[in-house]
Design an enzyme around this catalytic site. Sequence first.
Site, PDB file in Angstrom:
ATOM      1  N   SER A 149      13.037 -25.173   1.199  1.00 33.54           N
ATOM      2  CA  SER A 149      12.656 -25.006   2.608  1.00 33.54           C
ATOM      3  C   SER A 149      12.663 -23.540   3.064  1.00 33.54           C
ATOM      4  CB  SER A 149      13.605 -25.814   3.502  1.00 33.54           C
ATOM      5  OG  SER A 149      13.259 -25.589   4.856  1.00 33.54           O
ATOM      6  N   LYS A 198      12.145 -38.869   8.289  1.00 39.06           N
ATOM      7  CA  LYS A 198      11.591 -38.859   9.655  1.00 39.06           C
ATOM      8  C   LYS A 198      11.561 -40.242  10.305  1.00 39.06           C
ATOM      9  CE  LYS A 198       8.985 -34.760   8.725  1.00 39.06           C
ATOM     10  NZ  LYS A 198       7.753 -33.992   8.821  1.00 39.06           N
ATOM     11  N   ASP A 242       5.552 -32.288  14.908  1.00 38.29           N
ATOM     12  CA  ASP A 242       4.539 -32.134  13.857  1.00 38.29           C
ATOM     13  C   ASP A 242       3.139 -32.414  14.403  1.00 38.29           C
ATOM     14  OD1 ASP A 242       6.260 -31.489  11.781  1.00 38.29           O
ATOM     15  OD2 ASP A 242       6.467 -33.562  11.091  1.00 38.29           O
ATOM     16  N   ALA A 267       0.577 -41.917   3.564  1.00 40.37           N
ATOM     17  CA  ALA A 267       0.902 -42.906   4.594  1.00 40.37           C
ATOM     18  C   ALA A 267       2.354 -42.798   5.038  1.00 40.37           C
ATOM     19  CB  ALA A 267       0.615 -44.309   4.074  1.00 40.37           C
ATOM     20  N   GLY A 290       5.583 -40.339   7.006  1.00 40.88           N
ATOM     21  CA  GLY A 290       5.798 -39.842   8.367  1.00 40.88           C
ATOM     22  C   GLY A 290       4.799 -38.779   8.782  1.00 40.88           C
ATOM     23  N   ARG A 308      -2.005 -44.204  -1.708  1.00 38.40           N
ATOM     24  CA  ARG A 308      -1.923 -44.905  -3.010  1.00 38.40           C
ATOM     25  C   ARG A 308      -1.320 -46.289  -2.851  1.00 38.40           C
ATOM     26  NH1 ARG A 308       2.924 -41.638  -6.194  1.00 38.40           N
ATOM     27  NH2 ARG A 308       4.566 -42.220  -4.723  1.00 38.40           N
ATOM     28  N   TYR A 363       4.118 -26.574   1.146  1.00 34.36           N
ATOM     29  CA  TYR A 363       3.980 -25.155   0.833  1.00 34.36           C
ATOM     30  C   TYR A 363       4.930 -24.831  -0.302  1.00 34.36           C
ATOM     31  CZ  TYR A 363       8.204 -25.038   3.647  1.00 34.36           C
ATOM     32  OH  TYR A 363       9.456 -25.297   4.133  1.00 34.36           O
ATOM     33  N   GLN A 403       5.500 -26.150  14.400  1.00 31.28           N
ATOM     34  CA  GLN A 403       6.486 -27.163  14.814  1.00 31.28           C
ATOM     35  C   GLN A 403       7.848 -26.503  15.032  1.00 31.28           C
ATOM     36  OE1 GLN A 403       9.223 -28.444  12.927  1.00 31.28           O
ATOM     37  NE2 GLN A 403       8.789 -27.044  11.251  1.00 31.28           N
TER      38      GLN A 403
HETATM   39  P1  NDP Z   1       7.043 -39.286   3.096  1.00 32.83           P
HETATM   40  O1  NDP Z   1       8.030 -39.392   1.974  1.00 32.83           O
HETATM   41  O2  NDP Z   1       7.310 -39.996   4.379  1.00 32.83           O
HETATM   42  O3  NDP Z   1       5.600 -39.811   2.566  1.00 32.83           O
HETATM   43  C1  NDP Z   1       5.057 -39.329   1.390  1.00 32.83           C
HETATM   44  C2  NDP Z   1       3.690 -39.960   1.139  1.00 32.83           C
HETATM   45  O4  NDP Z   1       3.136 -39.343  -0.020  1.00 32.83           O
HETATM   46  C3  NDP Z   1       3.711 -41.468   0.842  1.00 32.83           C
HETATM   47  O5  NDP Z   1       2.539 -42.042   1.373  1.00 32.83           O
HETATM   48  C4  NDP Z   1       3.687 -41.495  -0.696  1.00 32.83           C
HETATM   49  O6  NDP Z   1       3.167 -42.675  -1.210  1.00 32.83           O
HETATM   50  C5  NDP Z   1       2.726 -40.361  -0.936  1.00 32.83           C
HETATM   51  N1  NDP Z   1       2.763 -39.801  -2.297  1.00 32.83           N
HETATM   52  C6  NDP Z   1       3.803 -39.190  -2.911  1.00 32.83           C
HETATM   53  N2  NDP Z   1       3.423 -38.743  -4.132  1.00 32.83           N
HETATM   54  C7  NDP Z   1       2.117 -39.064  -4.264  1.00 32.83           C
HETATM   55  C8  NDP Z   1       1.160 -38.876  -5.314  1.00 32.83           C
HETATM   56  N3  NDP Z   1       1.477 -38.264  -6.469  1.00 32.83           N
HETATM   57  N4  NDP Z   1      -0.101 -39.314  -5.113  1.00 32.83           N
HETATM   58  C9  NDP Z   1      -0.428 -39.929  -3.950  1.00 32.83           C
HETATM   59  N5  NDP Z   1       0.426 -40.163  -2.932  1.00 32.83           N
HETATM   60  C10 NDP Z   1       1.685 -39.741  -3.101  1.00 32.83           C
HETATM   61  O7  NDP Z   1       6.831 -37.724   3.309  1.00 32.83           O
HETATM   62  P2  NDP Z   1       6.323 -36.959   4.632  1.00 32.83           P
HETATM   63  O8  NDP Z   1       5.149 -37.683   5.174  1.00 32.83           O
HETATM   64  O9  NDP Z   1       7.441 -36.685   5.534  1.00 32.83           O
HETATM   65  O10 NDP Z   1       5.857 -35.532   4.023  1.00 32.83           O
HETATM   66  C11 NDP Z   1       4.688 -35.413   3.222  1.00 32.83           C
HETATM   67  C12 NDP Z   1       4.437 -33.950   2.872  1.00 32.83           C
HETATM   68  O11 NDP Z   1       4.179 -33.169   4.038  1.00 32.83           O
HETATM   69  C13 NDP Z   1       5.588 -33.263   2.156  1.00 32.83           C
HETATM   70  O12 NDP Z   1       5.046 -32.446   1.136  1.00 32.83           O
HETATM   71  C14 NDP Z   1       6.218 -32.403   3.232  1.00 32.83           C
HETATM   72  O13 NDP Z   1       6.874 -31.274   2.678  1.00 32.83           O
HETATM   73  C15 NDP Z   1       4.993 -31.992   4.018  1.00 32.83           C
HETATM   74  N6  NDP Z   1       5.281 -31.615   5.413  1.00 32.83           N
HETATM   75  C16 NDP Z   1       5.216 -30.306   5.779  1.00 32.83           C
HETATM   76  C17 NDP Z   1       5.429 -29.932   7.084  1.00 32.83           C
HETATM   77  C18 NDP Z   1       5.338 -28.516   7.457  1.00 32.83           C
HETATM   78  O14 NDP Z   1       5.887 -28.142   8.496  1.00 32.83           O
HETATM   79  N7  NDP Z   1       4.624 -27.712   6.715  1.00 32.83           N
HETATM   80  C19 NDP Z   1       5.747 -30.891   8.130  1.00 32.83           C
HETATM   81  C20 NDP Z   1       5.749 -32.235   7.650  1.00 32.83           C
HETATM   82  C21 NDP Z   1       5.555 -32.564   6.339  1.00 32.83           C
HETATM   83  P3  NDP Z   1       4.106 -43.987  -1.488  1.00 32.83           P
HETATM   84  O15 NDP Z   1       4.296 -44.647  -0.162  1.00 32.83           O
HETATM   85  O16 NDP Z   1       3.282 -44.796  -2.422  1.00 32.83           O
HETATM   86  O17 NDP Z   1       5.375 -43.479  -2.084  1.00 32.83           O
END
Ligand code: NDP
Length: 274
Positions: A27, A78, A115, A139, A141, A162, A223, A251
């Site tokens: 982070s 989240k 966000d 899909a 947060g 997925r 990132y 954010q």
């Molecule tokens: P979650 O854990 O809530 O969700 C992750 C999602 O990614 C799920 O839908 C998961 O699928 C899917 N996933 C994980 N690996 C793969 C893959 N190899 N191929 C396809 N789908 C995949 O995470 P968040 O939504 O909270 O965060 C997602 C990303 O956004 C992170 O990288 C986080 O660091 C980034 N982020 C950055 C922010 C910023 O300020 N820059 C703010 C918020 C988020 P499944 O349900 O099947 O496991």
Amino acid sequence: MSEAAWFDWREAPEGELAVVGDPIAHSLSPRMHAAALALAGRSERYRALRVPAGELARALEALAEKGYRGLNVTVPLKEEAFALAETVDEWGRRVGAVNALRLREGKVVEALNTDAPGFLDTLGELGVRPPGVALVLGAGGSARAVAVALDRAGFTIRLWSRNPARGERLLAETEVSAERLEAPRAAGCTLIVNATSASLFGASPPVLWEEATPGCLAYDLAYGAALSPFLREARARGYRIVDGRPLLAAQGARSLQWWLGIEVSPRVMLSAIR
Ligand code: NDP
């Protein structure tokens, strides 16, 4: 001796502000917030604390006792944070996930989703405006926050995840109107948002890049020190790219404003992590 870059929540030192999640070592939030707090002449400390899924409620009690009163929440907490919050702002209620908390006596007394509006701030800065077709990947947060924000702004949305059932639930619960794709086809899209956590693990969603609109923006919410496979592929195909730093700054600036009432420009925060 300089302080560790991050702590397990059980070993957290006393403090005021922190980001919690797992993984957390990568982070940039502590560096970014430290720069903003110093600029504003504030003495609060901002730390990165590892809190695995399922441990948030216990961690919050312990952290509140150590003086923490403002937290950012990241992967994978989240939705867990949303369920623990006594009051949630309008964005958070619609998204069903929150990323900024205010604590009192071990409880989350208020929670916001910064966000979603932060994401719109960054699109404005990048000159991406509706109308247009946006493909959202994921899909979790953040996918929920991005989909709600794009819907509110007036984009046409396509969603791929997925896990199709999780994608369907996202649309039903957020009331976002979108076409759910069986495969992540970029055809006709002006914006592709990687809201999966794949990049954190060196992977990429299997985007079918053919026929994306020329000038299309590939936006990875993640990132890291190096470009993610998703952004490398987009750049190799000649598309515009942006990583998650501008969103982190947007954010973060909104969170600081809410916790402490200080106005810090997201550009200043961004320059601390570039
Ligand atoms: P979650 O854990 O809530 O969700 C992750 C999602 O990614 C799920 O839908 C998961 O699928 C899917 N996933 C994980 N690996 C793969 C893959 N190899 N191929 C396809 N789908 C995949 O995470 P968040 O939504 O909270 O965060 C997602 C990303 O956004 C992170 O990288 C986080 O660091 C980034 N982020 C950055 C922010 C910023 O300020 N820059 C703010 C918020 C988020 P499944 O349900 O099947 O496991």
